[in-house]
Design a protein around this motif. Sequence first.
Motif, mmCIF file in Angstrom:
data_model
loop_
_atom_site.group_PDB
_atom_site.id
_atom_site.type_symbol
_atom_site.label_atom_id
_atom_site.label_comp_id
_atom_site.label_asym_id
_atom_site.label_seq_id
_atom_site.Cartn_x
_atom_site.Cartn_y
_atom_site.Cartn_z
ATOM 1 N N GLY A 119 27.733 -18.123 1.626
ATOM 2 C CA GLY A 119 27.206 -18.151 0.271
ATOM 3 C C GLY A 119 28.254 -18.513 -0.767
ATOM 4 O O GLY A 119 28.011 -19.361 -1.631
ATOM 5 N N TRP A 120 29.435 -17.896 -0.684
ATOM 6 C CA TRP A 120 30.464 -18.152 -1.685
ATOM 7 C C TRP A 120 31.104 -19.532 -1.524
ATOM 8 O O TRP A 120 31.605 -20.096 -2.499
ATOM 9 N N HIS A 123 27.295 -21.989 -2.033
ATOM 10 C CA HIS A 123 26.397 -21.710 -3.152
ATOM 11 C C HIS A 123 27.083 -20.748 -4.119
ATOM 12 O O HIS A 123 26.551 -19.676 -4.439
ATOM 13 N N THR A 124 28.254 -21.141 -4.595
ATOM 14 C CA THR A 124 29.076 -20.253 -5.430
ATOM 15 C C THR A 124 28.354 -19.875 -6.715
ATOM 16 O O THR A 124 28.322 -18.699 -7.104
ATOM 17 N N GLN A 125 27.774 -20.867 -7.399
ATOM 18 C CA GLN A 125 27.099 -20.589 -8.665
ATOM 19 C C GLN A 125 25.895 -19.663 -8.455
ATOM 20 O O GLN A 125 25.635 -18.764 -9.261
ATOM 21 N N HIS A 126 25.187 -19.873 -7.368
ATOM 22 C CA HIS A 126 24.038 -19.022 -7.049
ATOM 23 C C HIS A 126 24.471 -17.584 -6.781
ATOM 24 O O HIS A 126 23.793 -16.638 -7.192
ATOM 25 N N MET A 127 25.604 -17.406 -6.102
ATOM 26 C CA MET A 127 26.115 -16.069 -5.815
ATOM 27 C C MET A 127 26.558 -15.358 -7.089
ATOM 28 O O MET A 127 26.343 -14.148 -7.253
ATOM 29 N N ALA A 129 25.264 -15.909 -10.018
ATOM 30 C CA ALA A 129 24.033 -15.600 -10.758
ATOM 31 C C ALA A 129 23.378 -14.322 -10.240
ATOM 32 O O ALA A 129 22.723 -13.602 -10.999
ATOM 33 N N HIS A 130 23.578 -14.027 -8.934
ATOM 34 C CA HIS A 130 22.993 -12.823 -8.352
ATOM 35 C C HIS A 130 23.654 -11.552 -8.879
ATOM 36 O O HIS A 130 23.064 -10.462 -8.796
ATOM 37 N N THR A 134 18.429 -11.285 -14.350
ATOM 38 C CA THR A 134 17.889 -11.968 -15.517
ATOM 39 C C THR A 134 17.445 -10.958 -16.578
ATOM 40 O O THR A 134 16.807 -9.949 -16.268
ATOM 41 N N GLU A 224 19.153 -14.402 0.530
ATOM 42 C CA GLU A 224 19.703 -14.317 -0.818
ATOM 43 C C GLU A 224 20.852 -15.282 -1.050
ATOM 44 O O GLU A 224 21.180 -15.575 -2.202
ATOM 45 N N ASN A 226 20.960 -18.424 -0.081
ATOM 46 C CA ASN A 226 20.504 -19.823 -0.104
ATOM 47 C C ASN A 226 20.083 -20.223 -1.513
ATOM 48 O O ASN A 226 19.586 -19.423 -2.267
#
Length: 226
Positions: A119-120, A123-127, A129-130, A134, A224, A226
């Motif tokens: 993940g890191w 999908h660094t930006q996604h991680m 954001a988690h 929100t 989570e 992806n």
Amino acid sequence: MKMMTNLFSSFDPLSSIMNLSLNWLSTLLGLLFIPYLFWFVPSRWSLLWSMITTTLHKEFKTLLGPANPGGTIIFVSLFSLIVFNNSLGLLPYVFTSTSHLTMTLTLALPLWISFMVFGWLHHTQHMFAHLVPTGTPGPLMPFMVLIETVSNIIRPGTLAVRLAANMIAGHLLLTLLSSTGPSLSTSLVYLLLISQILLLLLESAVAVIQSYVFAVLSTLYASEVN
């Protein structure tokens, strides 16, 4: 102290040759029981197991999404391994390997580390954001990052402890009740046998449910990243 030592002795891998614990070989007993059933195809057992694994495959595929069509194989295999070891632990004189954190952490920790590394890296930006849900107010963002980080780090521990604790609890209850047998009257022994049978049925259900929970939570953690 002696009572507690005897009580927990069923979870203690004592049998060994040249410092190699033989009790852990119970994990491989499935290789002795399963293969011959699947040579007689189609048999009732193979059709039943095929139906179970197909259902799990469809559910895990929904959780993982279309991006990982073959990712369900590892989680179905994980479920199969855990449910078989849990079930074998209900047999007399068979070592319950899944009641030890050594076994459950060996399953949970490498999976979690692989999810985190993948993940890191990809999908660094996604991680990132988690880490902040929100709608979080600005002043609370540092605290939410800390809370989410801690909850993420303890995931493999909660997976391992949940499985091991559920296996230990049922076995200890069965052991405690059975130890009272010699001091009971005949009528109470019959009642004890009925309660032991009911507990054994409950433990059989727990063995399957905990295997399913472990596999589903692992699948959710994988989805989570992806």
